[in-house]
Design a protein around this motif. Structure first.
Motif: not given
Ligand SMILES: Nc1ncnc2c1ncn2[C@@H]1O[C@H](COP(=O)(O)OP(=O)(O)OP(=O)(O)O)[C@@H](O)[C@H]1O
Ligand SMILES: [Mg+2]
Lengths: 310, 425
Positions: A80-82, A156-159, A40-42
């Protein structure tokens, strides 16, 4: 409006994203659902021009973003996820810095900052250092920064990863409002199917770098429309019973749960009698039994043989 | 660009302890090293720092008498004889020494205790005094003979220092030597040192001694002044690694993505780091020098030109460390690990500092080391500072400054090459 064409990313031997094709239309909210390491993030990084695809392309209004990334960067808000913030600075200072590098200035910047602080509900705490924030508050400021330059699309990456239910609800509600009230297009990544079910018009399910299913929630669950799920809880585990159920050909799938088992059976196949009989023979004590309509979780299980979260 | 700088500075000011270490540590070390190796509370006005014993063997009057007797035997006119003996009555070599001892300037640095030889020796071994000045028997006689009649070998003043011979003892030696040279007492100085080579060869600060002037043509340098520069150039190196490390703990990976997404050139990030490193080094050195001059009274410059020279060297050095900061940032980002900053601050700084002469004065290092040190940025800066503050002109420091700028350009190019641009699509 935005689409990916056979998007592929290979890290050494690891294929992180494999021929991913997806699209986003103006104003819709799209979910990207998959377990850890699904890619997903990729995929998101490639869409947001932060990672060069091994092959394939990302198109914004039909034009490749690889050759001309700035056009899409202007309209993209990436969460971002982070947490991508300066922890030693306050929320306000972070927003000021990121606002300025987006070219906002003076009154306009101040106004915009107060506006996004309002959206994420952190107006009161804006002067506090980010490192003193709770996990949920950090996530919210992380989102606020991505909203500063009034993006058209928000990715949104896993917010909501690793935060309390209250903050999570707040964020989900916020995303819903962004979409409905501001007409933003949302690409929302998660491995919580409830979130995606609740927020998204359309859903892509990813696993091992591949999109394995796509459609609305109804379309996806209808994959399982010919099946139903039976959840049986026992007072203790009965391995023999599980064995026998697995041997039964009219039961499609048996999984052990914390309190008992979960069965997938053809719809209307009347398996309850069989289950009761076997339980009787094993002298198993049934504490509850429940017949369910399929969820996305079940869809994922059906497609991959694995659970979304292990 | 300004926002990057402001952000970096803001971040830096958040960690007060780290900032304090960077800014004040060189000051602390300067004082410790300057005082430990110097043993002189130099500069403080009440500043009585060490005691020396004064031992006068023999009797001045007897020596004078003996000399007058000898003059009487000489085949010269009586008039001349009378003139000589008159002169001898009013001028006696020992008085020159005691006059100096009684001067205010001298008393600021040394406390003189007259005693007999046995007491003096035990005081020396008890570390009550740091040196003994012995005026030997026949000193006046021999000195007069040499001075007036150009006969004999003259006499020797003996400066005896102990095993614990401190820096002040060596200053004392120097002072006596200066007196002898200036007044041409027909005397030499004999050094009796318990232990050799423990005293760094600094000269005392002449301003402490009022009108007594140094014998060298260069301005003398106090250990405090030396270590002010030495520690300054060394700690500036730490600023480089601290800035790069800050970038790492700030999780630049994520923040950096945001910067790229904003459409800003990623080089902005690097330049921000380089310039903030430079600024910080400059501020650090200005603070160090100011406090060192005002509080520790380590050195004094005569005019604005001299200060401007110090400022110029500081500026050029700050630029070169800015490039080091940029390089370390590049490497850290490329390797995505903070190990390089750790290695740099944990080892490379010490090696550079050693080579560059921050620990031990260059002149006391083996030649190949000081040659190597001549290629380190801190070594170049230190040399420039020392040369400039010793009154050597701009021509002397120019080559070092040019080398520093060349170094800067090389390091900057390397950091640009290493900087991970591939993240940009
Ligand atoms: N920079 C990289 N170098 C090498 N491998 C990578 C890199 N980034 C991701 N991967 C690999 O690619 C695969 C997909 O990772 P990705 O981060 O896209 O998963 P994800 O779906 O976002 O997972 P999660 O839910 O844990 O965030 C993983 O196997 C991961 O190890
Ligand atoms: Mg991820």
């Amino acid at each position: 409006m935005l689409e990916t064409v056979n998007l592929k990313k290979v890290f050494k031997q690891n294929v992180a994203a494999d021929d991913v094709n997806l699209y986003l239309d103006q104003g819709e909210s799209v979910g990207l659902l998959g377990p850890n390491g699904a890619g997903k993030s990729t995929t998101i990084s490639m869409i947001s021009t932060l990672l060069r695809p091994t092959s394939g392309d990302v198109k914004w209004h039909g034009k490749s973003v690889i050759k001309n990334p700035n056009e899409i960067r202007d309209v993209l808000g990436v969460v971002p996820q982070e947490i991508a913030l300066y922890k030693e600075l306050s929320a306000l200072e972070n927003l000021k810095f990121f606002g300025k590098i987006y070219g906002l200035k003076g009154k306009q910047l101040d106004k915009k900052i107060q506006e996004v602080l309002e959206i994420v509900g952190l107006t009161e705490r804006q002067k506090d250092l980010v490192k003193t924030y709770s996990g949920g508050m950090k996530r919210r400021i992380n989102i606020a920064v991505a909203l500063l330059h009034e993006p058209v699309i928000i990715i949104m990456d896993e917010p909501t990863v690793g935060i309390d239910p209250q903050s999570r609800n707040y964020i989900l509600e916020m995303v819903r409002q962004l979409k409905e009230e501001k007409g933003m297009t949302v690409l929302y990544t998660s491995h919580y199917m409830e979130e995606v079910e609740r927020l998204c018009d359309r859903i892509y399910i990813m696993d091992h770098g591949k999109v394995i299913a796509t459609g609305t929630k109804e379309e996806l669950t209808s994959i399982l429309s010919s099946e139903e799920t039976i959840i049986v809880d026992f007072d203790r585990p009965y391995p023999n019973l599980v064995n026998k159920l697995e041997k039964n050909e009219s039961i499609l799938q048996v999984t052990e749960t914390d309190n008992g088992i979960k069965l997938i059976v053809p719809k209307g196949s009347r398996q309850l009698g069989t289950i009761f009989n076997l339980a009787e023979k094993e002298e198993a004590q049934i504490t509850s039994i429940n017949v369910q309509v399929p969820t996305l979780e079940d869809v994922f299980l059906h497609l991959t043989g694995r659970k979304l979260r292990d | 660009m300004w926002s990057f700088l402001k952000k970096d500075i803001l971040v830096l000011f958040r960690d007060k302890t780290e900032l304090a270490v960077l800014l004040l540590m060189p000051l602390v070390l300067t004082s410790i090293l300057g005082f430990a190796l110097g043993g002189v509370m130099s500069g403080s006005t009440e500043g009585i720092s060490s005691s020396v014993a004064f031992v006068q063997k023999g009797q001045t009057e007897q020596d004078v008498k003996r000399f007058k007797e000898e003059v009487k035997q000489l085949p010269i006119p009586d008039e001349a004889k009378a003139q000589i003996s008159e002169a001898v009555d009013s001028f006696q070599p020992v008085n020159v020494i005691t006059d100096v001892f009684n001067s205010d300037e001298f008393n600021e640095m040394f406390q003189i205790k007259s005693m007999n030889e046995t007491d003096a020796l035990s005081a020396l071994s008890n570390e009550e005094v740091s040196a003994i000045l012995i005026v030997p028997e026949d000193f006046t006689y021999e000195a007069l003979r040499k001075m007036v009649l150009e006969q004999g070998e003259g006499s020797e003043l003996i400066v005896q220092t102990g095993d614990h011979s401190s820096f002040s003892a060596s200053i004392f030696e120097d002072v006596i030597e200066i007196i002898i040279n200036q007044l041409n007492l027909g005397s030499a100085i004999a050094k009796e040192t318990g232990e050799e080579g423990v005293v760094p060869s600094f000269e005392n600060d002449s301003s402490e001694l009022g009108d007594v002037q140094s014998v060298t043509d260069k301005k003398p340098m106090s250990p405090l002044q030396y270590y002010t520069f030495a520690m300054g150039v060394m700690f500036a190196l730490y600023v480089g690694s601290t800035m790069a490390h800050k970038g790492y703990v700030e999780n630049f990976q994520n923040v950096f993505n945001r910067i790229i997404l904003s459409g800003k050139h990623p080089m902005m990030y690097l330049s921000g780091k380089g310039i903030s490193t430079m600024l910080l080094v400059f501020i650090q050195l200005v603070i160090l020098f100011t406090i060192s001059v005002l509080v520790l009274r380590s050195f004094m410059m005569d005019d604005i030109i001299e200060w401007a020279g110090i400022a110029l060297i500081t500026f050029v050095y700050a630029i070169s460390i800015g490039s080091v900061g940029a390089l370390l940032t590049s490497i850290t980002m490329r390797a995505n690990s903070s190990s390089i900053t750790g290695v740099f601050s944990g080892g490379i700084v010490s090696i550079l500092a050693f080579l560059g002469g921050s620990f031990v004065p260059k002149t006391q290092l083996p030649e190949f080391i000081s040659v190597l040190g001549g290629w380190t940025p801190n070594g170049l800066a230190l040399t420039s500072y020392l040369q400039w503050s010793q009154g050597l002109g701009f021509d002397f420091i120019l080559p070092s400054l040019i080398k520093l700028l060349i170094f800067t350009i090389i390091i900057l190019s390397i950091s640009l090459m290493i900087f991970p641009r591939k993240r940009v699509v």
